[in-house]
Design an enzyme around this catalytic site. Structure first.
Site, PDB file in Angstrom:
ATOM      1  N   VAL A  67       0.807  -1.231   0.000  1.00 16.69           N
ATOM      2  CA  VAL A  67       0.000   0.000   0.000  1.00 16.69           C
ATOM      3  C   VAL A  67       0.838   1.278   0.000  1.00 16.69           C
ATOM      4  O   VAL A  67       0.290   2.369  -0.139  1.00 16.69           O
ATOM      5  CB  VAL A  67      -0.999   0.048   1.187  1.00 16.69           C
ATOM      6  CG1 VAL A  67      -2.012  -1.079   1.096  1.00 16.69           C
ATOM      7  CG2 VAL A  67      -0.280   0.047   2.534  1.00 16.69           C
ATOM      8  N   TYR A 158       3.898   5.405  15.784  1.00 24.74           N
ATOM      9  CA  TYR A 158       2.645   4.657  15.568  1.00 24.74           C
ATOM     10  C   TYR A 158       1.445   5.548  15.887  1.00 24.74           C
ATOM     11  O   TYR A 158       0.488   5.623  15.105  1.00 24.74           O
ATOM     12  CB  TYR A 158       2.651   3.409  16.457  1.00 24.74           C
ATOM     13  CG  TYR A 158       1.474   2.471  16.255  1.00 24.74           C
ATOM     14  CD1 TYR A 158       1.325   1.753  15.078  1.00 24.74           C
ATOM     15  CD2 TYR A 158       0.525   2.288  17.260  1.00 24.74           C
ATOM     16  CE1 TYR A 158       0.254   0.872  14.904  1.00 24.74           C
ATOM     17  CE2 TYR A 158      -0.539   1.418  17.101  1.00 24.74           C
ATOM     18  CZ  TYR A 158      -0.674   0.703  15.922  1.00 24.74           C
ATOM     19  OH  TYR A 158      -1.737  -0.163  15.756  1.00 24.74           O
ATOM     20  N   VAL A 191      -5.082  -6.539  20.287  1.00 26.45           N
ATOM     21  CA  VAL A 191      -5.848  -7.629  19.693  1.00 26.45           C
ATOM     22  C   VAL A 191      -4.929  -8.846  19.603  1.00 26.45           C
ATOM     23  O   VAL A 191      -3.715  -8.709  19.367  1.00 26.45           O
ATOM     24  CB  VAL A 191      -6.350  -7.233  18.280  1.00 26.45           C
ATOM     25  CG1 VAL A 191      -7.214  -8.341  17.688  1.00 26.45           C
ATOM     26  CG2 VAL A 191      -7.122  -5.915  18.329  1.00 26.45           C
TER      27      VAL A 191
HETATM   28  P1  NAP Z   1      -0.775  -8.273  11.476  1.00 27.44           P
HETATM   29  O1  NAP Z   1      -1.222  -9.585  12.013  1.00 27.44           O
HETATM   30  O2  NAP Z   1       0.654  -7.891  11.612  1.00 27.44           O
HETATM   31  O3  NAP Z   1      -1.232  -8.150   9.948  1.00 27.44           O
HETATM   32  C1  NAP Z   1      -0.875  -7.024   9.191  1.00 27.44           C
HETATM   33  C2  NAP Z   1      -1.399  -7.183   7.777  1.00 27.44           C
HETATM   34  O4  NAP Z   1      -1.004  -6.038   7.013  1.00 27.44           O
HETATM   35  C3  NAP Z   1      -0.831  -8.398   7.069  1.00 27.44           C
HETATM   36  O5  NAP Z   1      -1.808  -8.923   6.200  1.00 27.44           O
HETATM   37  C4  NAP Z   1       0.338  -7.817   6.264  1.00 27.44           C
HETATM   38  O6  NAP Z   1       0.626  -8.672   5.166  1.00 27.44           O
HETATM   39  C5  NAP Z   1      -0.265  -6.466   5.864  1.00 27.44           C
HETATM   40  N1  NAP Z   1       0.718  -5.442   5.531  1.00 27.44           N
HETATM   41  C6  NAP Z   1       1.761  -4.993   6.282  1.00 27.44           C
HETATM   42  N2  NAP Z   1       2.458  -4.056   5.614  1.00 27.44           N
HETATM   43  C7  NAP Z   1       1.828  -3.886   4.415  1.00 27.44           C
HETATM   44  C8  NAP Z   1       2.062  -3.064   3.288  1.00 27.44           C
HETATM   45  N3  NAP Z   1       3.104  -2.217   3.230  1.00 27.44           N
HETATM   46  N4  NAP Z   1       1.220  -3.158   2.231  1.00 27.44           N
HETATM   47  C9  NAP Z   1       0.186  -4.013   2.255  1.00 27.44           C
HETATM   48  N5  NAP Z   1      -0.096  -4.833   3.295  1.00 27.44           N
HETATM   49  C10 NAP Z   1       0.733  -4.769   4.362  1.00 27.44           C
HETATM   50  O7  NAP Z   1      -1.581  -7.067  12.163  1.00 27.44           O
HETATM   51  P2  NAP Z   1      -3.053  -6.994  12.817  1.00 27.44           P
HETATM   52  O8  NAP Z   1      -2.887  -7.081  14.280  1.00 27.44           O
HETATM   53  O9  NAP Z   1      -4.022  -7.870  12.109  1.00 27.44           O
HETATM   54  O10 NAP Z   1      -3.346  -5.457  12.507  1.00 27.44           O
HETATM   55  C11 NAP Z   1      -4.161  -5.014  11.443  1.00 27.44           C
HETATM   56  C12 NAP Z   1      -4.445  -3.538  11.643  1.00 27.44           C
HETATM   57  O11 NAP Z   1      -5.020  -3.328  12.932  1.00 27.44           O
HETATM   58  C13 NAP Z   1      -3.200  -2.648  11.593  1.00 27.44           C
HETATM   59  O12 NAP Z   1      -3.504  -1.442  10.926  1.00 27.44           O
HETATM   60  C14 NAP Z   1      -2.902  -2.381  13.055  1.00 27.44           C
HETATM   61  O13 NAP Z   1      -2.210  -1.178  13.268  1.00 27.44           O
HETATM   62  C15 NAP Z   1      -4.307  -2.329  13.634  1.00 27.44           C
HETATM   63  N6  NAP Z   1      -4.372  -2.601  15.059  1.00 27.44           N
HETATM   64  C16 NAP Z   1      -3.850  -3.746  15.583  1.00 27.44           C
HETATM   65  C17 NAP Z   1      -3.909  -3.945  16.944  1.00 27.44           C
HETATM   66  C18 NAP Z   1      -3.317  -5.175  17.595  1.00 27.44           C
HETATM   67  O14 NAP Z   1      -3.191  -5.170  18.831  1.00 27.44           O
HETATM   68  N7  NAP Z   1      -2.988  -6.215  16.866  1.00 27.44           N
HETATM   69  C19 NAP Z   1      -4.507  -2.993  17.769  1.00 27.44           C
HETATM   70  C20 NAP Z   1      -5.038  -1.853  17.194  1.00 27.44           C
HETATM   71  C21 NAP Z   1      -4.975  -1.659  15.834  1.00 27.44           C
HETATM   72  P3  NAP Z   1       2.031  -8.636   4.390  1.00 27.44           P
HETATM   73  O15 NAP Z   1       3.099  -8.583   5.445  1.00 27.44           O
HETATM   74  O16 NAP Z   1       2.023  -9.881   3.566  1.00 27.44           O
HETATM   75  O17 NAP Z   1       1.980  -7.412   3.547  1.00 27.44           O
END
Ligand code: NAP
Length: 262
Positions: A67, A158, A191
């Site tokens: 992205v 962040y 999460v």
């Molecule tokens: P995750 O398990 O690390 O998954 C991140 C996803 O984003 C993966 O599918 C990854 O796939 C993709 N990604 C990373 N960099 C990218 C890039 N440059 N272009 C396209 N895709 C990319 O994270 P998650 O916990 O599911 O988090 C998802 C969202 O929720 C994020 O925005 C995060 O900030 C937010 N969030 C998470 C938490 C938490 O505690 N986990 C809390 C609040 C908010 P690839 O590496 O294959 O690209």
């Protein structure tokens, strides 16, 4: 796989859909009847997620995209429109996290954080919202974080990126309000995904704490003393996409068990 089919006929694009919250969101939208394009950088994982949805009767495709690359974002938007005929629902979920004291945040870490978490959503929203406005229906949901609502130590980059996406959400929501399009952010606390497992590992590395204690510390950030589940975030995102949610616009909705209120 349809239970309520409230999103039957809707066409969704979910970024970061290879695992964690994004994969859960893609599943929730497909369960409600939407066709879904799943995107992330890693092709194998999104292919597998899309195939799993197809096995359950959904229409699902996988398109790899970083992205932060404008040309790849344009190609993703074009491919999604070609596959599905249009995009009615955009979920900007792809994201990265890191933590460091202010003095140790490098300019390149800062730029990367903003590029993935804020510029990515901008590029895709800009590509897809004009057609939603023309059709008179659309939903954009940006997956921000409680770090988009409040600050905390060691997450300046962040938090800046997530506050940016919340500000972007509010401004675009105001701009499209008369066009049948809503734009909202969801703001989860910790999460139970790989991202949080990485945070636990970072705490262990920096403090020498046991992993179980580090995890308990993150669980303790919620008054419910637990991590949120990806499926709970997906439920909120899918609810915001339903027809009945058309009055919810420009919001940054917290999902953390009650720590951040108001
Ligand atoms: P995750 O398990 O690390 O998954 C991140 C996803 O984003 C993966 O599918 C990854 O796939 C993709 N990604 C990373 N960099 C990218 C890039 N440059 N272009 C396209 N895709 C990319 O994270 P998650 O916990 O599911 O988090 C998802 C969202 O929720 C994020 O925005 C995060 O900030 C937010 N969030 C998470 C938490 C938490 O505690 N986990 C809390 C609040 C908010 P690839 O590496 O294959 O690209």
């Amino acid at each position: 796989m349809d239970q309520h089919a409230e999103l039957e006929g809707r066409r969704a694009l979910v970024t970061g859909a290879s695992r964690g919250i994004g994969a859960a969101v893609a599943r929730a939208l497909a369960e409600r009847g939407a066709a879904v394009v799943l995107s992330a950088r890693g092709r194998t994982a999104i292919e597998a997620e899309a195939e799993a949805l197809r096995q359950r009767g959904a229409k699902a495709w996988a398109v790899a995209c970083d992205v932060t690359e404008p040309a790849e974002v344009d190609a993703l938007a074009t491919a999604a429109v070609e596959w599905m005929g249009g995009v009615d629902i955009l979920v900007n979920n792809a994201g990265i996290a890191s933590s460091a004291p202010l003095a140790r945040i490098t300019l390149s870490d800062w730029n990367r954080m903003l590029a993935v978490n804020a510029t990515g959503p901008f590029l895709l929203t800009r590509a897809l919202v004009p057609a939603m406005m023309e059709r008179g229906w659309g939903r954009v949901v940006n997956v921000a974080s409680i770090a988009g609502r409040v600050g905390a130590p060691y997450i300046a980059a962040y938090a800046a990126s997530k506050h940016a996406v919340v500000g972007f959400t509010r401004a675009v929501a105001a701009e499209v309000a008369t066009k049948g399009v809503t734009v909202n952010a969801v703001c989860p606390g910790y999460v139970d995904t790989e991202m949080t497992t990485d945070s636990v590992e970072r705490i262990v590395e920096k403090t020498g704490m046991e992993a179980s204690d580090a995890r308990r510390r993150l669980e303790g950030a919620s008054p419910q003393r637990r991590l949120m589940e990806a499926s709970e975030v997906a439920f909120l995102v899918a609810s915001l996409c339903a027809a009945g949610a058309r009055g919810i616009n420009g919001q940054a909705i917290v999902l953390d068990g009650g720590a951040v209120q108001g």
